[in-house]
Design a protein around this motif. Structure first.
Motif, PDB file in Angstrom:
ATOM      1  N   LEU A  17      34.216  31.083  56.488  1.00 62.74           N
ATOM      2  CA  LEU A  17      34.726  31.978  55.449  1.00 62.74           C
ATOM      3  C   LEU A  17      36.084  32.508  55.864  1.00 62.74           C
ATOM      4  O   LEU A  17      36.260  32.985  56.999  1.00 62.74           O
ATOM      5  N   LYS A  18      37.037  32.419  54.951  1.00 64.22           N
ATOM      6  CA  LYS A  18      38.380  32.945  55.179  1.00 64.22           C
ATOM      7  C   LYS A  18      38.752  33.847  54.008  1.00 64.22           C
ATOM      8  O   LYS A  18      38.701  33.434  52.853  1.00 64.22           O
ATOM      9  N   LEU A  19      39.115  35.084  54.317  1.00 63.86           N
ATOM     10  CA  LEU A  19      39.511  36.043  53.290  1.00 63.86           C
ATOM     11  C   LEU A  19      40.984  36.390  53.444  1.00 63.86           C
ATOM     12  O   LEU A  19      41.509  36.474  54.562  1.00 63.86           O
ATOM     13  N   GLY A  20      41.654  36.599  52.332  1.00 64.89           N
ATOM     14  CA  GLY A  20      43.054  36.980  52.331  1.00 64.89           C
ATOM     15  C   GLY A  20      43.384  37.705  51.050  1.00 64.89           C
ATOM     16  O   GLY A  20      42.509  38.047  50.254  1.00 64.89           O
ATOM     17  N   GLY A  21      44.663  37.911  50.837  1.00 64.59           N
ATOM     18  CA  GLY A  21      45.067  38.592  49.617  1.00 64.59           C
ATOM     19  C   GLY A  21      46.520  39.002  49.665  1.00 64.59           C
ATOM     20  O   GLY A  21      47.291  38.536  50.521  1.00 64.59           O
ATOM     21  N   ALA A  22      46.899  39.886  48.751  1.00 63.80           N
ATOM     22  CA  ALA A  22      48.283  40.336  48.681  1.00 63.80           C
ATOM     23  C   ALA A  22      48.369  41.630  47.884  1.00 63.80           C
ATOM     24  O   ALA A  22      47.556  41.882  46.987  1.00 63.80           O
ATOM     25  N   LEU A  23      49.359  42.428  48.232  1.00 64.88           N
ATOM     26  CA  LEU A  23      49.751  43.586  47.437  1.00 64.88           C
ATOM     27  C   LEU A  23      51.221  43.419  47.096  1.00 64.88           C
ATOM     28  O   LEU A  23      52.041  43.182  47.995  1.00 64.88           O
ATOM     29  N   ARG A  24      51.542  43.547  45.797  1.00 66.07           N
ATOM     30  CA  ARG A  24      52.930  43.375  45.371  1.00 66.07           C
ATOM     31  C   ARG A  24      53.400  44.600  44.596  1.00 66.07           C
ATOM     32  O   ARG A  24      52.673  45.146  43.754  1.00 66.07           O
ATOM     33  N   ASP A  46      52.723  46.102  40.934  1.00 63.73           N
ATOM     34  CA  ASP A  46      52.693  44.811  40.249  1.00 63.73           C
ATOM     35  C   ASP A  46      51.278  44.236  40.255  1.00 63.73           C
ATOM     36  O   ASP A  46      50.644  44.104  39.205  1.00 63.73           O
ATOM     37  N   MET A  47      50.744  43.936  41.440  1.00 63.62           N
ATOM     38  CA  MET A  47      49.477  43.199  41.485  1.00 63.62           C
ATOM     39  C   MET A  47      48.814  43.356  42.854  1.00 63.62           C
ATOM     40  O   MET A  47      49.495  43.441  43.877  1.00 63.62           O
ATOM     41  N   PHE A  48      47.472  43.366  42.846  1.00 58.69           N
ATOM     42  CA  PHE A  48      46.678  43.271  44.071  1.00 58.69           C
ATOM     43  C   PHE A  48      45.693  42.129  43.888  1.00 58.69           C
ATOM     44  O   PHE A  48      45.075  42.007  42.825  1.00 58.69           O
ATOM     45  N   ARG A  49      45.554  41.297  44.902  1.00 60.61           N
ATOM     46  CA  ARG A  49      44.665  40.146  44.770  1.00 60.61           C
ATOM     47  C   ARG A  49      43.833  39.963  46.029  1.00 60.61           C
ATOM     48  O   ARG A  49      44.218  40.390  47.126  1.00 60.61           O
ATOM     49  N   ILE A  50      42.684  39.310  45.847  1.00 60.77           N
ATOM     50  CA  ILE A  50      41.811  38.915  46.945  1.00 60.77           C
ATOM     51  C   ILE A  50      41.579  37.400  46.854  1.00 60.77           C
ATOM     52  O   ILE A  50      41.250  36.878  45.781  1.00 60.77           O
ATOM     53  N   ASN A  51      41.758  36.707  47.970  1.00 58.99           N
ATOM     54  CA  ASN A  51      41.512  35.272  48.061  1.00 58.99           C
ATOM     55  C   ASN A  51      40.322  35.006  48.971  1.00 58.99           C
ATOM     56  O   ASN A  51      40.154  35.679  49.989  1.00 58.99           O
ATOM     57  N   ALA A  52      39.508  34.032  48.594  1.00 58.63           N
ATOM     58  CA  ALA A  52      38.366  33.641  49.424  1.00 58.63           C
ATOM     59  C   ALA A  52      38.281  32.126  49.486  1.00 58.63           C
ATOM     60  O   ALA A  52      38.355  31.448  48.462  1.00 58.63           O
ATOM     61  N   GLU A  53      38.134  31.607  50.714  1.00 60.16           N
ATOM     62  CA  GLU A  53      37.875  30.189  50.937  1.00 60.16           C
ATOM     63  C   GLU A  53      36.648  30.078  51.821  1.00 60.16           C
ATOM     64  O   GLU A  53      36.533  30.767  52.832  1.00 60.16           O
ATOM     65  N   ASN A  62      36.958  27.851  46.630  1.00 57.04           N
ATOM     66  CA  ASN A  62      38.300  28.433  46.604  1.00 57.04           C
ATOM     67  C   ASN A  62      38.374  29.365  45.408  1.00 57.04           C
ATOM     68  O   ASN A  62      38.131  28.938  44.269  1.00 57.04           O
ATOM     69  N   ALA A  63      38.673  30.640  45.638  1.00 55.04           N
ATOM     70  CA  ALA A  63      38.700  31.612  44.544  1.00 55.04           C
ATOM     71  C   ALA A  63      39.808  32.632  44.775  1.00 55.04           C
ATOM     72  O   ALA A  63      40.135  32.969  45.924  1.00 55.04           O
ATOM     73  N   GLU A  64      40.371  33.114  43.672  1.00 52.22           N
ATOM     74  CA  GLU A  64      41.385  34.172  43.733  1.00 52.22           C
ATOM     75  C   GLU A  64      41.190  35.113  42.552  1.00 52.22           C
ATOM     76  O   GLU A  64      41.214  34.692  41.400  1.00 52.22           O
ATOM     77  N   PHE A  65      41.001  36.402  42.857  1.00 55.50           N
ATOM     78  CA  PHE A  65      40.806  37.433  41.836  1.00 55.50           C
ATOM     79  C   PHE A  65      41.990  38.386  41.886  1.00 55.50           C
ATOM     80  O   PHE A  65      42.390  38.837  42.963  1.00 55.50           O
ATOM     81  N   ARG A  66      42.539  38.691  40.702  1.00 53.95           N
ATOM     82  CA  ARG A  66      43.746  39.514  40.633  1.00 53.95           C
ATOM     83  C   ARG A  66      43.516  40.774  39.800  1.00 53.95           C
ATOM     84  O   ARG A  66      42.760  40.761  38.828  1.00 53.95           O
ATOM     85  N   HIS A  67      44.210  41.838  40.203  1.00 53.81           N
ATOM     86  CA  HIS A  67      44.181  43.079  39.436  1.00 53.81           C
ATOM     87  C   HIS A  67      45.616  43.495  39.121  1.00 53.81           C
ATOM     88  O   HIS A  67      46.430  43.704  40.030  1.00 53.81           O
ATOM     89  N   TYR A  68      45.913  43.612  37.820  1.00 53.17           N
ATOM     90  CA  TYR A  68      47.178  44.137  37.326  1.00 53.17           C
ATOM     91  C   TYR A  68      46.898  45.457  36.601  1.00 53.17           C
ATOM     92  O   TYR A  68      45.742  45.857  36.417  1.00 53.17           O
ATOM     93  N   SER A  69      47.944  46.126  36.152  1.00 54.74           N
ATOM     94  CA  SER A  69      47.748  47.294  35.311  1.00 54.74           C
ATOM     95  C   SER A  69      47.154  46.846  33.977  1.00 54.74           C
ATOM     96  O   SER A  69      47.236  45.672  33.603  1.00 54.74           O
ATOM     97  N   GLN A  70      46.542  47.773  33.248  1.00 58.49           N
ATOM     98  CA  GLN A  70      45.930  47.436  31.972  1.00 58.49           C
ATOM     99  C   GLN A  70      46.957  46.876  30.991  1.00 58.49           C
ATOM    100  O   GLN A  70      46.625  46.032  30.148  1.00 58.49           O
TER     101      GLN A  70
END
Length: 367
Positions: A17-24, A46-53, A62-70
């Motif tokens: 399992l590998k987890l990652g992500g980003a804050l922009r 801008d955006m926060f995301r979580i990546n999972a492999e 392989n998955a990526e979930f993103r959160h933006y403003s409404q």
């Protein structure tokens, strides 16, 4: 025939399992927004995301979930698929995966992408099955997509709360086929020629009939391993033929992403040209600067519709885990780069069109 040792190795395999992500964060100043100019621009989330492999017993995730403003669509899945590798050269992906069309992964170098993204032909992700066969000099991909990013299974209009642009409004994408063939011209794999074909249906919610859609593209990409230069060239043509009700044969469809829809011509051609130069820098804070110029031209095959242009001049600063895009994005009949939103990709501004510019700095920390 399977040996006992092989069975033992599989039984002893541990899950990976590998987890990652980003804050922009993002700063922008748009020349057509007078109040924003007076404020000196805006700076915010801008955006926060979580990546999972993951991988276990030959099956990968392989998955990526993103959160933006409404205002930009809120939270949604950007990609998510199951994968099985038949060999080092062949794999199968099932789920929300990238559509094999044109230059991949991106037909651009900048934060805004290129014109192809805004019409659903760059980094597009749909729900289906994709097979990839890559032997180095030759690569081919074949895929079937049942639908786009439909997260609500009903006859309601497709939501524009999604990452990549798809047909929305009173038409829904379904039953799409893709085929892409790539030829690398030398052993260094620096020169790539490719051809892409796409065809599918458009189900109209009013008439309950399926229309058709198709697209084709050719591209060239120069991406040498030991040269600072990269070049991306692509030409493509598309056509949407929805089955509107009698008397409502419109020459546009709606497309949506990031929480909003706009209109797009039913027929058109897109031409893109991108060049980039990477300058290595040996400092503790900054490792490289990549300078680029990305241009896109959208020619609409509908009488009375004005054509569209997009050009992004900028630089990407690589600083450890951070990627900082600094872009001057110029638009002519572009919904994201000008005051006209709904009709920028159809009739335009009816003779009053001007170039507009958005200066943008996107700061991302990737982990």
């Amino acid at each position: 025939m399977c040996h006992a040792q092989d069975l033992e190795d599989k039984d002893n395999e541990k899950p990976a399992l590998k987890l990652g992500g980003a804050l922009r964060l993002n700063y922008n100043l748009s020349t057509w927004k007078q109040d924003q100019v007076e404020r000196g621009g805006d700076f915010g989330f801008d955006m926060f995301r979580i990546n999972a492999e993951a991988a276990y017993k030959g099956i990968k995730l392989n998955a990526e979930f993103r959160h933006y403003s409404q205002a930009f669509g809120g939270s949604f899945l950007k990609q998510g698929w199951f994968q099985y590798d038949f060999s080092d050269a062949a794999q199968l992906q099932v789920g929300l995966n990238q559509v094999p069309f044109g230059i991949q992964q991106y037909n651009s170098n900048n934060w805004f992408f290129n014109m192809t993204y805004y019409l659903g032909f760059e980094d597009d992700h749909d729900m289906g099955v994709k097979y990839i066969h890559d032997k180095g000099r030759w690569q081919w991909q074949a895929a079937y997509y049942k639908s786009a990013e439909d997260f609500v299974f009903s006859s309601a209009e497709a939501s524009p709360n999604r990452y990549s642009y798809d047909v929305t409004g009173r038409n829904k994408e379904n039953n799409q086929l893709n085929f892409k063939l790539v030829r690398r011209l030398d052993d260094s794999l620096a020169h790539e020629l490719g051809v892409s074909l796409q065809g599918g249906l458009l189900y109209n919610l009013d008439t309950r009939r399926n229309g058709t859609r198709y697209a084709g593209a050719v591209h060239y990409e120069f991406k040498p391993a030991h040269s600072p230069w990269t070049i991306k060239l692509q030409a493509m043509r598309y056509r949407f033929q929805p089955k509107y009700a009698n008397g409502a044969a419109l020459n546009f469809v709606q497309m949506g992403a990031y929480g909003a829809n706009y209109r797009v011509a039913t027929r058109g051609n897109l031409y893109t040209a991108n060049v980039a130069y990477r300058l290595p820098i040996e400092t503790r804070l900054l490792q490289s600067i990549t300078f680029y110029d990305n241009y896109g031209y959208y020619s609409k095959d509908v009488r009375g519709f004005e054509n569209s242009h997009m050009n992004v001049l900028g630089a990407l600063f690589a600083a450890g885990p951070m990627a900082i895009y600094t872009d001057a994005a110029f638009g002519y009949n572009h919904p994201w780069l000008g005051p006209e939103w709904e009709n920028a990709f159809t009739s335009g501004t009816s003779g009053n069109t001007r170039w507009h510019m958005r200066f943008n700095i996107n700061m991302g920390y990737y982990f």
